[in-house]
Design an enzyme around this catalytic site. Sequence first.
Site, PDB file in Angstrom:
ATOM      1  N   THR A  24      13.009 -21.402  21.591  1.00  0.00           N
ATOM      2  CA  THR A  24      12.495 -22.743  21.848  1.00  0.00           C
ATOM      3  C   THR A  24      13.657 -23.692  22.093  1.00  0.00           C
ATOM      4  O   THR A  24      14.602 -23.751  21.314  1.00  0.00           O
ATOM      5  CB  THR A  24      11.668 -23.228  20.653  1.00  0.00           C
ATOM      6  OG1 THR A  24      10.534 -22.377  20.505  1.00  0.00           O
ATOM      7  CG2 THR A  24      11.202 -24.662  20.852  1.00  0.00           C
ATOM      8  N   HIS A 174       2.929 -13.203  22.043  1.00  0.00           N
ATOM      9  CA  HIS A 174       3.666 -13.564  20.826  1.00  0.00           C
ATOM     10  C   HIS A 174       2.755 -13.405  19.609  1.00  0.00           C
ATOM     11  O   HIS A 174       1.901 -14.243  19.336  1.00  0.00           O
ATOM     12  CB  HIS A 174       4.142 -15.003  20.955  1.00  0.00           C
ATOM     13  CG  HIS A 174       5.222 -15.389  19.989  1.00  0.00           C
ATOM     14  ND1 HIS A 174       5.690 -14.562  18.995  1.00  0.00           N
ATOM     15  CD2 HIS A 174       5.955 -16.551  19.867  1.00  0.00           C
ATOM     16  CE1 HIS A 174       6.640 -15.180  18.313  1.00  0.00           C
ATOM     17  NE2 HIS A 174       6.817 -16.391  18.830  1.00  0.00           N
ATOM     18  N   ASN A 177       6.231 -14.570  13.961  1.00  0.00           N
ATOM     19  CA  ASN A 177       6.768 -15.867  13.528  1.00  0.00           C
ATOM     20  C   ASN A 177       5.716 -16.862  13.055  1.00  0.00           C
ATOM     21  O   ASN A 177       5.906 -18.070  13.138  1.00  0.00           O
ATOM     22  CB  ASN A 177       7.613 -16.495  14.645  1.00  0.00           C
ATOM     23  CG  ASN A 177       8.880 -15.707  14.915  1.00  0.00           C
ATOM     24  OD1 ASN A 177       9.097 -14.650  14.334  1.00  0.00           O
ATOM     25  ND2 ASN A 177       9.709 -16.208  15.807  1.00  0.00           N
ATOM     26  N   TYR A 179       2.622 -17.612  14.128  1.00  0.00           N
ATOM     27  CA  TYR A 179       1.724 -18.301  15.057  1.00  0.00           C
ATOM     28  C   TYR A 179       0.351 -17.630  15.053  1.00  0.00           C
ATOM     29  O   TYR A 179       0.086 -16.727  14.262  1.00  0.00           O
ATOM     30  CB  TYR A 179       2.358 -18.375  16.438  1.00  0.00           C
ATOM     31  CG  TYR A 179       3.657 -19.147  16.403  1.00  0.00           C
ATOM     32  CD1 TYR A 179       3.677 -20.475  15.969  1.00  0.00           C
ATOM     33  CD2 TYR A 179       4.870 -18.551  16.722  1.00  0.00           C
ATOM     34  CE1 TYR A 179       4.863 -21.188  15.882  1.00  0.00           C
ATOM     35  CE2 TYR A 179       6.059 -19.257  16.637  1.00  0.00           C
ATOM     36  CZ  TYR A 179       6.053 -20.572  16.208  1.00  0.00           C
ATOM     37  OH  TYR A 179       7.222 -21.278  16.105  1.00  0.00           O
ATOM     38  N   ASN A 234       7.233 -19.907   9.001  1.00  0.00           N
ATOM     39  CA  ASN A 234       5.985 -20.671   9.066  1.00  0.00           C
ATOM     40  C   ASN A 234       4.973 -20.226   8.010  1.00  0.00           C
ATOM     41  O   ASN A 234       3.764 -20.189   8.239  1.00  0.00           O
ATOM     42  CB  ASN A 234       5.372 -20.587  10.465  1.00  0.00           C
ATOM     43  CG  ASN A 234       6.164 -21.377  11.484  1.00  0.00           C
ATOM     44  OD1 ASN A 234       6.608 -22.484  11.210  1.00  0.00           O
ATOM     45  ND2 ASN A 234       6.356 -20.814  12.670  1.00  0.00           N
TER      46      ASN A 234
END
Length: 358
Positions: A24, A174, A177, A179, A234
């Site tokens: 990112t 994805h 992480n 999400y 996260n």
Amino acid sequence: MKVFETFELSGTKLKNRIVMAPMTRSRAIDNIPNDLMKEYYSKRAGAGLILSEATSVSPNGTGYPRIPGAYTEEQINGWKNIARGIHENEGRMFVQLFHTGRVSASLNLPNGGETIAPSVVPLTEMEMYTDQEGMQPHDIPREMTFEDIVQVQNEYVTASKKLIEAGIDGIEIHSANGYLLEQFLDPKTNQRNDEYGGNYKNRGRFVLETVQKVVQAIGPDKVGIRFSPYGVVNGMSGEYDDLVSLYTYLAQELSKQNIAYIHIADQRSAMAAPEFATQIWKTIGDNFNGTMIGGGDVDSATKAENLLEDGYDLVYIGRPFIANPNLIDKLKHNEELTPLNPDLLYSPGPEGYIDWEF
């Protein structure tokens, strides 16, 4: 060295075995890929494969400020321009598609966006940055209905088809992480009592269905997936009772779909995750018939070569690419790497982004 040899990735010829990791960088003003991004990626086309920064499939999945999307015509045109720049430099790119799920602040969502997740389990361990008001609490998500699940899967399909039509070489889904897709996998964030929750096969259903629909739309040779087993980013659990069974099952089912690769994100060095409780990457590789991508704390050709000897087919490198657009040449000649400026990782302008010596 083997790491600098060409590699055939399901029909896509790569000029070496080094993959630029998805990172990112927050330069997509109004969530639209732009000329700054074209220059950034084009200068790094020396990598065998570039994996783009995480790119949202919908307004609902755009939880961060200034991240790119792939759900409007203007965004797709931006990616078309980036693909052209990379191909002119004889590079290859897969766009990493994601949905942030509960990792979201309403100030970062486009008009009409809503924070949704598998269950009403907010991320309370940390806050989210917003351009308008600085750090803010994460939203309390709304639990997804069956209709929401189908809609998100269709958003992945639509984005994938449009990106391939725009000239992008492939798609990485994805599922890492913390999400949305990993939120379905982890029992901490998936507390559903329907066919998408409970045992590990049910928790894996959303991921496998999403992959299957994308494969049917663009072909298995253009689809990869990223996992982060034992990850804690996260607010993920890190470890849970059926983790090995879950990822063994996912690898076996993804083999049946003949996707191009599985990408294992190693959070131990860059993200301070604990040591793996098992050799999970080997378990996944033993149960998967495609290419395996691994990495983590790689800043030399020797370290990359060691990962190839450990069983990976391709090696991802992340932050060294930021300040070293000619990283491949530097690794070949064992040259000293330029350090990055961490203060400019996510700033909106060209500084710390395209002003590195090439």
